[in-house]
Design a protein around this motif. Structure first.
Motif, PDB file in Angstrom:
ATOM      1  N   ASN A 156       3.652  -8.678 -16.104  1.00 49.77           N
ATOM      2  CA  ASN A 156       3.204  -7.904 -14.945  1.00 49.77           C
ATOM      3  C   ASN A 156       3.930  -6.562 -14.922  1.00 49.77           C
ATOM      4  O   ASN A 156       5.042  -6.436 -14.403  1.00 49.77           O
ATOM      5  N   TYR A 157       3.297  -5.558 -15.481  1.00 47.95           N
ATOM      6  CA  TYR A 157       3.914  -4.241 -15.655  1.00 47.95           C
ATOM      7  C   TYR A 157       3.536  -3.316 -14.510  1.00 47.95           C
ATOM      8  O   TYR A 157       2.354  -3.150 -14.201  1.00 47.95           O
ATOM      9  N   SER A 158       4.557  -2.722 -13.867  1.00 46.79           N
ATOM     10  CA  SER A 158       4.336  -1.742 -12.806  1.00 46.79           C
ATOM     11  C   SER A 158       5.196  -0.518 -13.090  1.00 46.79           C
ATOM     12  O   SER A 158       6.426  -0.562 -12.930  1.00 46.79           O
ATOM     13  N   ALA A 159       4.544   0.571 -13.535  1.00 47.44           N
ATOM     14  CA  ALA A 159       5.296   1.795 -13.836  1.00 47.44           C
ATOM     15  C   ALA A 159       5.980   2.340 -12.581  1.00 47.44           C
ATOM     16  O   ALA A 159       7.097   2.871 -12.655  1.00 47.44           O
ATOM     17  N   ILE A 203       9.183   0.354 -11.856  1.00 48.06           N
ATOM     18  CA  ILE A 203      10.245   0.723 -12.799  1.00 48.06           C
ATOM     19  C   ILE A 203      10.847   2.066 -12.419  1.00 48.06           C
ATOM     20  O   ILE A 203      12.066   2.251 -12.436  1.00 48.06           O
ATOM     21  N   VAL A 208       0.271  -5.260 -22.714  1.00 44.08           N
ATOM     22  CA  VAL A 208       1.665  -5.548 -22.372  1.00 44.08           C
ATOM     23  C   VAL A 208       1.918  -7.051 -22.447  1.00 44.08           C
ATOM     24  O   VAL A 208       1.199  -7.847 -21.853  1.00 44.08           O
ATOM     25  N   ASP A 257       5.507  -8.219 -22.447  1.00 43.87           N
ATOM     26  CA  ASP A 257       6.770  -8.518 -21.770  1.00 43.87           C
ATOM     27  C   ASP A 257       7.450  -7.201 -21.370  1.00 43.87           C
ATOM     28  O   ASP A 257       7.376  -6.217 -22.099  1.00 43.87           O
ATOM     29  N   VAL A 258       8.077  -7.197 -20.209  1.00 40.13           N
ATOM     30  CA  VAL A 258       8.838  -6.027 -19.749  1.00 40.13           C
ATOM     31  C   VAL A 258      10.190  -6.517 -19.249  1.00 40.13           C
ATOM     32  O   VAL A 258      10.252  -7.404 -18.399  1.00 40.13           O
ATOM     33  N   MET A 296       9.830  -2.639 -23.307  1.00 41.10           N
ATOM     34  CA  MET A 296       8.486  -3.162 -23.115  1.00 41.10           C
ATOM     35  C   MET A 296       7.925  -3.637 -24.447  1.00 41.10           C
ATOM     36  O   MET A 296       7.894  -2.874 -25.426  1.00 41.10           O
TER      37      MET A 296
END
Length: 257
Positions: free
Chosen positions: A150-153, A156, A173, A175-176, A189
């Motif tokens: 679950n990527y949220s720029a 971050i 994506v 993994d972060v 990432m």
């Protein structure tokens, strides 16, 4: 509202403009500015100048004032002179090594100057990027290590003050993770790509303001391409050809302007 324990100084305001403060200190500075219109106006003016310099350095036309564009050109020439001076320094060092080699060759026998000695070394954060990528490869083999896709720029950026580039549409994506480093929090990432397989996009604030074009750094079985825009540096790391990594770094860098 309680009084601030640590008073806000001009140095804090300059660091705020340069995005050099952590989230907690930024909030304290913004609280300070909210009650001081004159200081807030000055900071806003500095932020505008900073952003116009970035736009002008990126080559965009018609968005920056002529005076700012001229300042950007002077800054760019200054950076270029710095890079040229660095090249001359490295050339002088290589010449000294060669001269010493010839002297030693005459005294103790044949010697050689290797390619490693003559090559410029990548920034220290590239080693951090390679180590983070190796950690990701280890996590890949461990079912007990859950992935965080679950990527949220925006999240971050709020937590680390690191702006992430936009990813190509065909990158997925996987993994972060936020890793500690000698420079502060870093972002690792892991993404699946069609052309290069598993790729790591590493981002960090190395503590310096610079503009570095994408540069490849081969290193054994894992290579990287690094670049820096302003206060944030990035590295694309994978078991892939350097041409693919260089092309990927160019694509990511363009999304930040």
């Amino acid at each position: 509202m309680s009084a601030l324990v640590d008073p806000v100084t001009d140095t804090d305001l300059d660091a705020y403009v340069d995005d050099q403060l952590d989230v907690t200190r930024r909030i304290e500075v913004e609280a300070f500015l909210s009650t001081r219109p004159e200081a807030a106006a000055r900071v806003m003016s500095d932020l505008r100048t900073r952003d116009e310099l970035r736009v002008a350095l990126a080559g965009s036309k018609g968005m920056a004032r002529p005076a700012t564009a001229d300042a950007a050109r002077r800054l760019e020439r200054g950076l270029a002179r710095g890079r040229i001076f660095g090249v001359l320094q490295r050339s002088a060092a290589v010449a000294a090594f060669v001269a010493a080699g010839w002297l030693a060759n005459g005294i103790i026998g044949p010697m050689s100057v290797t390619k490693v000695v003559a090559s410029p070394q990548p920034p220290a954060y590239v080693d951090e990027a390679v180590r983070a990528h190796r950690t990701t490869l280890v996590r890949e083999t461990m079912p007990s290590q859950p992935e965080a896709p679950n990527y949220s720029a925006g999240e971050i950026r709020a937590a680390t003050a690191i702006v992430m580039p936009s990813l190509p549409k065909d990158w997925k994506v996987r993994d972060v993770q936020i890793y500690p480093s000698r420079f502060g929090p870093s972002v690792e990432m892991a993404v699946d790509t069609k052309d290069m397989g598993l790729v790591s996009l590493f981002a960090i604030r190395p503590g310096t303001f610079d503009v570095v074009k994408p540069t490849v750094a081969p290193s054994g079985d894992i290579s990287s391409a690094y670049f820096q825009i302003g206060e944030v540096a990035y590295a694309v790391v994978a078991k892939s050809g350097v041409r693919d990594l260089d092309r990927a770094a160019e694509t990511l860098a363009r999304t930040l302007y």
